[in-house]
Design a protein around this motif. Structure first.
Motif, short mmCIF file in Angstrom:
data_model
loop_
_atom_site.label_atom_id
_atom_site.label_comp_id
_atom_site.label_asym_id
_atom_site.label_seq_id
_atom_site.Cartn_x
_atom_site.Cartn_y
_atom_site.Cartn_z
N PRO A 271 9.25 -22.03 18.30
CA PRO A 271 8.94 -20.76 18.96
C PRO A 271 9.37 -20.80 20.43
CG PRO A 271 6.97 -21.80 18.04
CD PRO A 271 8.06 -22.79 17.99
N THR A 272 10.02 -19.73 20.87
CA THR A 272 10.49 -19.66 22.25
C THR A 272 9.93 -18.39 22.88
OG1 THR A 272 12.53 -20.65 21.48
CG2 THR A 272 12.54 -19.75 23.69
N PRO A 273 9.32 -18.50 24.01
CA PRO A 273 8.80 -17.29 24.66
C PRO A 273 9.93 -16.40 25.16
CG PRO A 273 8.50 -19.21 26.07
CD PRO A 273 9.03 -19.72 24.78
N TRP A 274 9.63 -15.13 25.36
CA TRP A 274 10.64 -14.19 25.82
C TRP A 274 11.16 -14.57 27.20
CZ3 TRP A 274 13.34 -10.43 23.58
CH2 TRP A 274 12.89 -9.96 22.35
N GLY A 275 10.23 -15.04 28.04
CA GLY A 275 10.63 -15.35 29.40
C GLY A 275 11.10 -14.08 30.11
N ASP A 276 12.27 -14.17 30.73
CA ASP A 276 12.80 -13.01 31.43
C ASP A 276 13.75 -12.19 30.56
OD1 ASP A 276 11.41 -13.73 33.66
OD2 ASP A 276 13.05 -14.95 34.49
N GLN A 277 13.92 -12.62 29.30
CA GLN A 277 14.87 -11.92 28.45
C GLN A 277 14.33 -10.54 28.06
OE1 GLN A 277 16.76 -14.64 25.34
NE2 GLN A 277 14.81 -15.62 25.78
N LYS A 278 15.26 -9.61 27.93
CA LYS A 278 14.89 -8.26 27.50
C LYS A 278 15.94 -7.78 26.51
CE LYS A 278 12.51 -6.69 31.67
NZ LYS A 278 12.62 -5.85 32.86
N SER B 44 16.40 1.71 30.60
CA SER B 44 15.86 0.43 31.04
C SER B 44 14.69 0.06 30.14
CB SER B 44 15.41 0.48 32.50
OG SER B 44 14.30 1.33 32.63
N VAL B 45 14.39 -1.19 30.09
CA VAL B 45 13.32 -1.68 29.24
C VAL B 45 12.26 -2.32 30.11
CG1 VAL B 45 12.69 -3.34 27.47
CG2 VAL B 45 14.81 -2.08 27.26
N THR B 46 11.04 -1.87 29.96
CA THR B 46 9.93 -2.52 30.66
C THR B 46 8.80 -2.71 29.67
OG1 THR B 46 9.23 -0.33 31.40
CG2 THR B 46 10.37 -1.72 33.01
N ALA B 47 8.05 -3.75 29.87
CA ALA B 47 6.89 -4.01 29.01
C ALA B 47 5.78 -3.04 29.39
CB ALA B 47 6.43 -5.44 29.18
N ILE B 48 5.19 -2.39 28.38
CA ILE B 48 4.09 -1.49 28.67
C ILE B 48 2.77 -2.23 28.62
CG2 ILE B 48 5.35 0.55 27.90
CD1 ILE B 48 3.69 0.45 25.34
N ALA B 49 2.77 -3.41 28.03
CA ALA B 49 1.54 -4.23 28.02
C ALA B 49 1.95 -5.68 27.81
CB ALA B 49 0.61 -3.78 26.91
N THR B 50 1.28 -6.57 28.48
CA THR B 50 1.53 -8.00 28.30
C THR B 50 0.21 -8.71 28.05
OG1 THR B 50 1.41 -8.28 30.69
CG2 THR B 50 3.61 -8.07 29.74
N ASP B 51 0.33 -9.98 27.77
CA ASP B 51 -0.84 -10.82 27.52
C ASP B 51 -1.69 -10.30 26.37
OD1 ASP B 51 -0.17 -12.57 29.56
OD2 ASP B 51 -1.12 -11.28 31.06
N LEU B 52 -1.02 -9.82 25.34
CA LEU B 52 -1.74 -9.44 24.13
C LEU B 52 -1.94 -10.70 23.28
CD1 LEU B 52 0.28 -6.20 23.41
CD2 LEU B 52 -2.10 -6.29 24.14
#
Lengths: 204, 137
Positions: A51-58, A66-74
């Motif tokens: 498993p690899t975290p997304w990190g800064d990848q989008k 543009s792509v932005t996260a609408i929620a993190t730490d779920l």
């Protein structure tokens, strides 16, 4: 004599069609698919993806977007539902707790866990709200918790149906969110996974 | 630890218990396999898997005892060596059997049944040889 002749023609045709199938060995399709040989071994050869975290990848998007996260730490989001007022419900949890019937299941669960996130499943529903419509979901709140790996979500007739991994129940929405207030009242909290299905609405 | 003459070596109580314990476990696995092939009830395959796993624990510990005894024995040829080799063969084939039984559902059959039968014969031979080496010369 005639039959044998017909047979040889048929087998020749089969041979030809088999030749035609030679071109594409990567796809098993059509009436005469090229299937890989059956494999059987005492120790299955397998590769566990790391498993690899997304990190800064989008994700890549067309120009002008543009792509932005609408929620993190779920906590392991697995399913979303957009409610009629635009709020987003996110079901979080981790499936599992399947019975370990064989010694293999004990070992396999350890191996399979290597290919999975170490995050603890939330067992809850999170509500995201963008009240002013600017694309930023400023409200993030726990909508319901103490669920058991919720997955399926459906909204109908003022009720939210949630499928836990061991039961399905309905949350009756006391006040619909677009009236400015989210569901309130302790009596409407889901009782949890151990609640049996006793009727159409066990969580009422 | 008492030092015994090599030809009068007797497995200790714990060693003997571990050794003899493999027999009913492998026997139970074989019986479960037979029941599975007769009924196709998958629970029998689960039973067999656990019985084999338990038998491997007993057999492995008994093998460690036997190996230490063999290394300490003054006279290694004959029965002591034969006993250890039989026990090793039982454990190795038992492990193969465990992997065979780890296959999904009926994919473990009929090979699993055959291996179970061979393993039972091996464990009987090993137990017989191991416990006999005490009294007889």
């Amino acid at each position: 004599m005639k039959t044998s002749h017909a047979l040889s023609v048929l087998s020749a045709a089969l041979l030809l069609s088999a030749c035609g199938g030679e071109g594409d060995k990567t796809q098993a399709r059509g009436p005469d698919p090229t299937l890989p040989e059956q494999q059987s071994s005492l120790l299955p050869s397998m590769k566990i993806a790391e498993p690899t975290p997304w990190g800064d990848q989008k994700p890549t998007v067309p120009e002008g977007y543009s792509v932005t996260a609408i929620a993190t730490d779920l906590a392991i989001p697995r399913q979303t539902l957009v409610l009629p007022n635009g709020d987003i419900l996110i079901a979080e949890g981790r499936g599992g707790s399947a019975a370990k019937l064989k010694p293999k299941d004990v070992i396999a669960s350890v191996i399979k866990a290597q290919g999975n996130t170490k995050v603890k499943g939330g067992n809850r529903l999170t509500l995201l709200r963008d009240a002013d419509g600017d694309g930023t979901y400023e409200l993030k709140t726990v909508f319901a918790d103490n669920l058991n790996a919720p997955y399926g979500l459906a909204f109908a007739d003022g009720k939210l149906y949630v499928a836990n991994q061991d039961a399905t129940g309905a949350l009756r929405l006391h006040r619909w969110p677009d009236q400015g207030q989210r569901r309130t009242g302790e009596s409407h909290r889901p009782a949890g996974a151990d609640q049996p299905i006793t009727g159409p609405n066990p969580w009422r | 630890m008492t030092t015994l003459p090599a030809y009068r070596y007797t497995p200790g109580p714990l060693h003997a218990t571990l050794l003899a314990g493999t027999v009913p476990l492998f026997l139970g696995a074989l019986l479960s396999d037979i029941a599975y092939t007769q009924t196709y009830q998958i629970q029998w395959a689960n039973f067999a898997s656990w019985l084999i796993a338990g038998a491997l624990v007993f057999c492995g510990l008994a093998f460690l005892f036997a190996l230490v005894n063999l290394l300490r024995a003054e006279r290694k040829a004959g029965q002591p060596t034969r006993y250890v080799l039989l026990l090793l063969a039982t454990w190795v084939l038992g492990l193969v059997n465990a992997f065979q039984h780890a296959k999904d559902a009926y994919a473990s059959m009929p090979a699993g049944l055959i291996i179970s039968a061979v393993v039972l014969l091996l464990t009987l031979a090993a137990t017989w040889t191991g416990l006999r080496s005490g009294g007889a010369k």
